[in-house]
Design a protein around this motif. Structure first.
Motif, PDB file in Angstrom:
ATOM      1  N   GLU A 154      37.764  48.179  50.212  1.00 28.20           N
ATOM      2  CA  GLU A 154      38.970  47.549  49.067  1.00 28.20           C
ATOM      3  C   GLU A 154      36.966  47.389  48.095  1.00 28.20           C
ATOM      4  O   GLU A 154      36.174  47.404  48.676  1.00 28.20           O
ATOM      5  CB  GLU A 154      38.956  45.713  49.131  1.00 28.20           C
ATOM      6  N   SER A 155      37.868  47.303  46.809  1.00 26.05           N
ATOM      7  CA  SER A 155      36.265  46.865  45.792  1.00 26.05           C
ATOM      8  C   SER A 155      37.696  46.197  44.457  1.00 26.05           C
ATOM      9  O   SER A 155      38.884  46.471  44.498  1.00 26.05           O
ATOM     10  CB  SER A 155      35.961  47.979  45.755  1.00 26.05           C
ATOM     11  N   GLY A 156      36.684  45.359  43.752  1.00 28.96           N
ATOM     12  CA  GLY A 156      37.029  45.348  42.966  1.00 28.96           C
ATOM     13  C   GLY A 156      37.370  43.169  43.129  1.00 28.96           C
ATOM     14  O   GLY A 156      37.352  42.920  41.354  1.00 28.96           O
ATOM     15  N   GLY A 157      36.830  42.585  43.958  1.00 28.07           N
ATOM     16  CA  GLY A 157      37.198  41.406  43.817  1.00 28.07           C
ATOM     17  C   GLY A 157      35.515  41.348  42.778  1.00 28.07           C
ATOM     18  O   GLY A 157      35.101  41.599  42.870  1.00 28.07           O
ATOM     19  N   GLY A 158      36.046  38.877  42.661  1.00 25.44           N
ATOM     20  CA  GLY A 158      34.427  38.658  41.786  1.00 25.44           C
ATOM     21  C   GLY A 158      35.540  37.729  41.483  1.00 25.44           C
ATOM     22  O   GLY A 158      36.110  36.922  41.662  1.00 25.44           O
ATOM     23  N   LEU A 159      34.324  37.216  40.741  1.00 24.11           N
ATOM     24  CA  LEU A 159      34.394  35.429  40.567  1.00 24.11           C
ATOM     25  C   LEU A 159      35.368  35.659  38.896  1.00 24.11           C
ATOM     26  O   LEU A 159      34.440  36.270  37.553  1.00 24.11           O
ATOM     27  CB  LEU A 159      33.550  34.828  40.130  1.00 24.11           C
ATOM     28  N   VAL A 160      35.967  35.061  38.353  1.00 20.01           N
ATOM     29  CA  VAL A 160      36.975  34.884  37.706  1.00 20.01           C
ATOM     30  C   VAL A 160      37.142  33.773  36.791  1.00 20.01           C
ATOM     31  O   VAL A 160      37.791  32.768  37.666  1.00 20.01           O
ATOM     32  CB  VAL A 160      38.189  35.966  37.254  1.00 20.01           C
ATOM     33  N   GLN A 161      37.885  33.193  35.693  1.00 18.80           N
ATOM     34  CA  GLN A 161      38.394  32.105  35.795  1.00 18.80           C
ATOM     35  C   GLN A 161      39.613  32.045  35.513  1.00 18.80           C
ATOM     36  O   GLN A 161      40.545  32.575  35.973  1.00 18.80           O
ATOM     37  CB  GLN A 161      37.681  31.643  33.687  1.00 18.80           C
ATOM     38  N   ALA A 162      40.155  30.906  35.379  1.00 18.00           N
ATOM     39  CA  ALA A 162      41.153  30.574  35.596  1.00 18.00           C
ATOM     40  C   ALA A 162      42.403  31.061  34.256  1.00 18.00           C
ATOM     41  O   ALA A 162      42.108  31.045  33.430  1.00 18.00           O
ATOM     42  CB  ALA A 162      41.746  28.813  35.754  1.00 18.00           C
ATOM     43  N   GLY A 163      43.502  32.103  35.039  1.00 20.10           N
ATOM     44  CA  GLY A 163      43.894  32.975  33.274  1.00 20.10           C
ATOM     45  C   GLY A 163      43.413  33.900  32.982  1.00 20.10           C
ATOM     46  O   GLY A 163      44.236  34.821  33.031  1.00 20.10           O
ATOM     47  N   GLY A 164      42.501  34.294  34.113  1.00 16.60           N
ATOM     48  CA  GLY A 164      41.667  35.461  33.318  1.00 16.60           C
ATOM     49  C   GLY A 164      42.660  36.657  34.564  1.00 16.60           C
ATOM     50  O   GLY A 164      43.786  36.834  34.933  1.00 16.60           O
ATOM     51  N   SER A 165      42.005  38.094  34.887  1.00 16.96           N
ATOM     52  CA  SER A 165      42.352  38.891  35.262  1.00 16.96           C
ATOM     53  C   SER A 165      41.513  39.570  36.472  1.00 16.96           C
ATOM     54  O   SER A 165      39.725  39.782  35.606  1.00 16.96           O
ATOM     55  CB  SER A 165      43.212  40.347  34.996  1.00 16.96           C
TER      56      SER A 165
END
Length: 125
Positions: free
Chosen positions: A6-17
């Motif tokens: 798997e890849s593509g995880g991370g930190l994002v703000q609410a409402g993001g993608s």
């Protein structure tokens, strides 16, 4: 044997993608379905989405319907999970899993034989 990364995880703000990828190698030609599951701290692993390898039929958990989309690229042996309108409650480690043959409902984790190592998704409020 099949290997999943798997890849593509991370930190994002609410409402993001975010878009997660699950690259499969090995005996993927015999795959029946690929699923995405997630596990938050202190909680059990739960079903997110699944797709059949040949027909592309999809299933979603009610909590992600309308926000997440699962897709596959058979030529690349890769399954994607597009996650939109993310919420803090989506925070978890996301795992992809593959099953080589039908072995139960696609939302049932026990029906999958091969699992990736997981990727962390964190949604801040």
């Amino acid at each position: 044997q099949a290997q999943l990364v798997e890849s593509g995880g991370g930190l994002v703000q609410a409402g993001g993608s975010l878009r997660l990828s699950c690259a499969a190698s090995g005996r993927t030609f015999s795959a029946d379905a690929v699923g995405w599951f997630r596990q938050a701290p202190g909680k059990e692993r739960e079903f997110v989405a699944a797709i059949t390898w040949s027909a592309g039929s999809t299933d979603y958990a009610d909590s992600v319907k309308g926000r997440f989309t699962i897709s596959r690229d058979n030529a690349k042996n890769t399954v994607y999970l597009q996650m939109n309108s993310l919420k803090p409650e989506d925070t978890a480690v996301y795992f992809c899993a593959l099953r080589p043959y039908y072995s139960g409902p696609r939302y049932f984790a026990g029906s999958y034989k091969y699992w990736g190592q997981g990727t962390q998704v964190t949604v801040s409020s």
